[in-house]
Design an enzyme around this catalytic site. Structure first.
Site, mmCIF file in Angstrom:
data_model
loop_
_atom_site.group_PDB
_atom_site.id
_atom_site.type_symbol
_atom_site.label_atom_id
_atom_site.label_comp_id
_atom_site.label_asym_id
_atom_site.label_seq_id
_atom_site.Cartn_x
_atom_site.Cartn_y
_atom_site.Cartn_z
ATOM 1 N N HIS A 151 -2.417 -11.324 11.678
ATOM 2 C CA HIS A 151 -2.014 -9.981 11.260
ATOM 3 C C HIS A 151 -2.004 -9.143 12.539
ATOM 4 O O HIS A 151 -2.989 -9.103 13.279
ATOM 5 C CB HIS A 151 -3.011 -9.398 10.257
ATOM 6 C CG HIS A 151 -2.821 -7.928 10.066
ATOM 7 N ND1 HIS A 151 -1.621 -7.410 9.638
ATOM 8 C CD2 HIS A 151 -3.622 -6.858 10.297
ATOM 9 C CE1 HIS A 151 -1.705 -6.098 9.594
ATOM 10 N NE2 HIS A 151 -2.912 -5.738 9.998
ATOM 11 N N CYS A 178 -3.622 -4.219 4.437
ATOM 12 C CA CYS A 178 -2.765 -5.203 5.117
ATOM 13 C C CYS A 178 -3.052 -6.646 4.691
ATOM 14 O O CYS A 178 -2.368 -7.572 5.107
ATOM 15 C CB CYS A 178 -2.909 -5.062 6.629
ATOM 16 S SG CYS A 178 -2.474 -3.438 7.220
ATOM 17 N N GLU A 233 0.849 -1.190 0.000
ATOM 18 C CA GLU A 233 0.000 0.000 0.000
ATOM 19 C C GLU A 233 0.889 1.245 0.000
ATOM 20 O O GLU A 233 0.447 2.336 0.318
ATOM 21 C CB GLU A 233 -0.949 0.010 1.202
ATOM 22 C CG GLU A 233 -0.289 -0.043 2.558
ATOM 23 C CD GLU A 233 -1.309 -0.038 3.703
ATOM 24 O OE1 GLU A 233 -1.615 1.049 4.203
ATOM 25 O OE2 GLU A 233 -1.772 -1.126 4.089
#
Lengths: 418, 79
Positions: free
Chosen positions: A250, A114, A82
């Site tokens: 994550h 993400c 990103e």
């Protein structure tokens, strides 16, 4: 059944880091209950580091151990990010050049906040499973940085800046995906995915972020429950406690996954607090170790947590790891795979932990100067020569050859090995 | 369930998640941040409150909630 998964995995956690507690004090953030956010250090991108240099530095040790024949079988290079500096040109083209890969190779870039690293991994897995080019490999490089340029004006951006700054890091994960899954053998078809439209965190302007951290946490938790439920539908008998020896999440920051794990243990198993705590230490903490040192590296964080789990957990027998990936906006996925002791030994050859130790520790004055200096490479920079003397200690902190950005010439980025 | 009764449930949950907070200071107009709750605590308070009330709403329904009363309004509208 066709074997598939990660043949090699390496992390590059940057060249410099900052103590997060010092940063929080320096910024005057409210430190009430700050300790239970479980943050320690974060990697910081130097002005002469960018997503390309980080990605190449993660992938180079993998490429270096491949034979020429094996290297030539890399037929896809997927950059997951990103933080790109160009809306059109894929950063894969730069990485392909500096890694000297075969030109019969697909070069492209994936954006999905993400979740991007997991998206890339799944695309690589599906490419191998399709068997359209038997024996071919995919190199998936998830790479992200966060540059905190001082945003003009107040409101949402300033608010976003204050919550994101202590947790946001810089780094990359490189995954070689093939039919030789030495590191992580994927459970084929064991994927629960879940996504919907939500405006939680985003990058609507170059070089900065905005968003609502509370909404992002709520969305993350909804997605964890829903993607795991979908995984259960596809894997009859799957159980949150018994099916996975370890869990790699994550990890925006440690406290968040601790809360997420607690929620799942309570919802799925009605577990009591002491059981939840012990289970967190045993099954989740191994994956948190590197995340606490590098910070949130967005698209690469799930792979960072997986690498941390593989290196720091116990694999006396083959063990299954459950992985959860979430990307704002949003999309998420729960998937799994198996790791063996041989896989752990192979991973340890890259010396990730030592390389993290060799990073240069920034003082707060250096960090503030770095934010100022980074304006020279803001999005859209046409021409600049990077100051190689700036925080020179960081360039000398490691004995590993590293790629750094040298110059931007008419938008073209030129790098050098140091 | 009436708003007042839901507030009592939420107040109990707040005392459980934030044991250092004097429950006398917890009024419906208060913002959880001002009581010292971080983002994890705030989410925990929402989840435990739903659990006690036997509700199952998407957590994102609570996005943008500014104070305890607004959180209770979301709960009331779904009981």
């Amino acid at each position: 059944m066709q074997l598939v998964g990660i043949e090699m995995l390496n992390i590059f956690g940057g060249s410099a880091y900052l103590d997060v507690d010092q940063l929080a004090s320096h910024r005057g953030l409210d430190k009430t209950r700050f300790d239970n956010l479980l943050m320690k250090e974060k990697s910081v991108a130097l002005p002469y580091e960018d997503p390309v240099s980080l990605g190449v530095n993660a992938a180079k040790p993998i490429i270096d151990v491949l034979s020429d024949n094996e290297k030539d079988r890399i037929e896809m290079l997927i950059t997951c990010t990103e933080s790109s500096f160009d809306f059109g040109k894929s950063m894969s083209s730069y990485m392909h050049d500096y890694l000297k890969l075969n030109r019969n190779c697909r070069l492209f870039e994936i954006k999905s906040a993400c979740y991007s690293g997991t998206t890339g991994l799944q695309m690589g897995i599906n490419f191998v499973l399709s068997q359209v080019s038997p024996g071919a490999k995919a190199l998936v490089i998830a790479t992200d940085i966060s540059r905190f340029l001082v945003a003009e004006g107040g409101g949402v951006l300033s608010e976003g800046w204050s919550f994101a700054e202590p947790s946001s890091g810089a780094g990359a994960a490189a995954m070689l995906v093939s039919d030789r899954p030495h590191i992580f053998q994927v459970d084929v078809g064991a994927n629960g995915y879940y996504g919907f439209e939500v405006m939680d965190t985003c990058r609507p302007v170059a070089d900065s972020e905005a968003g609502d951290s509370d909404l992002s946490l709520l969305s993350y938790l909804d997605c964890l429950e829903q993607s795991f439920s979908e995984y259960q539908k596809r894997v009859p008998g799957a159980n949150y406690l018994e099916s996975f020896s370890y869990l790699a999440f994550h990890t925006p920051f440690g406290g968040m996954i601790k809360g997420a794990h607690r929620t799942m243990m309570r919802k799925m198993l009605k577990a009591k607090a002491d059981v939840v705590e012990a289970d967190f230490e045993e099954r989740v903490f191994p994956g948190l170790i590197y995340c606490q040192r590098v910070g949130n590296i967005m698209g690469a964080t799930t792979a960072l947590s997986l690498a941390s789990t593989i290196e720091n957990a116990v694999f006396d027998t083959p063990k299954r790891i459950g992985c959860f990936s979430y990307g704002s906006g949003c999309c998420s996925e729960f998937f799994s795979g198996v790791v063996t002791i041989e896989g752990q030994e192979r991973m340890q050859r890259f010396g990730i932990s030592n390389k993290l130790k060799q990073r240069y520790q920034l003082s707060m004055d250096e960090y503030d100067a770095l934010i100022e200096e980074s304006t020279n490479v803001r999005f859209g920079t046409r021409t600049v020569k990077l100051d190689t003397e700036f925080i020179g200690g960081a360039r000398k902190s490691s004995n590993m050859p590293r790629l750094f950005l040298k110059e931007i010439k008419e938008y073209h980025r030129l790098y050098e090995w140091v | 369930m009436e708003k007042g009764n839901i507030f009592l449930v939420v107040k109990d949950v707040i005392s459980e998640v934030l044991p250092d907070v004097d429950s006398e200071t917890v009024t419906i107009d208060k913002n959880l941040k001002s009581l010292g709750a971080n983002s994890i605590d705030r989410t925990e308070i929402v989840m435990l409150s739903m659990e006690r009330l036997g509700l199952k709403l998407p957590l994102v329904s609570f996005g943008g909630v500014e104070n305890i009363e607004e959180m209770i309004d979301v709960l009331v509208n779904n009981t």
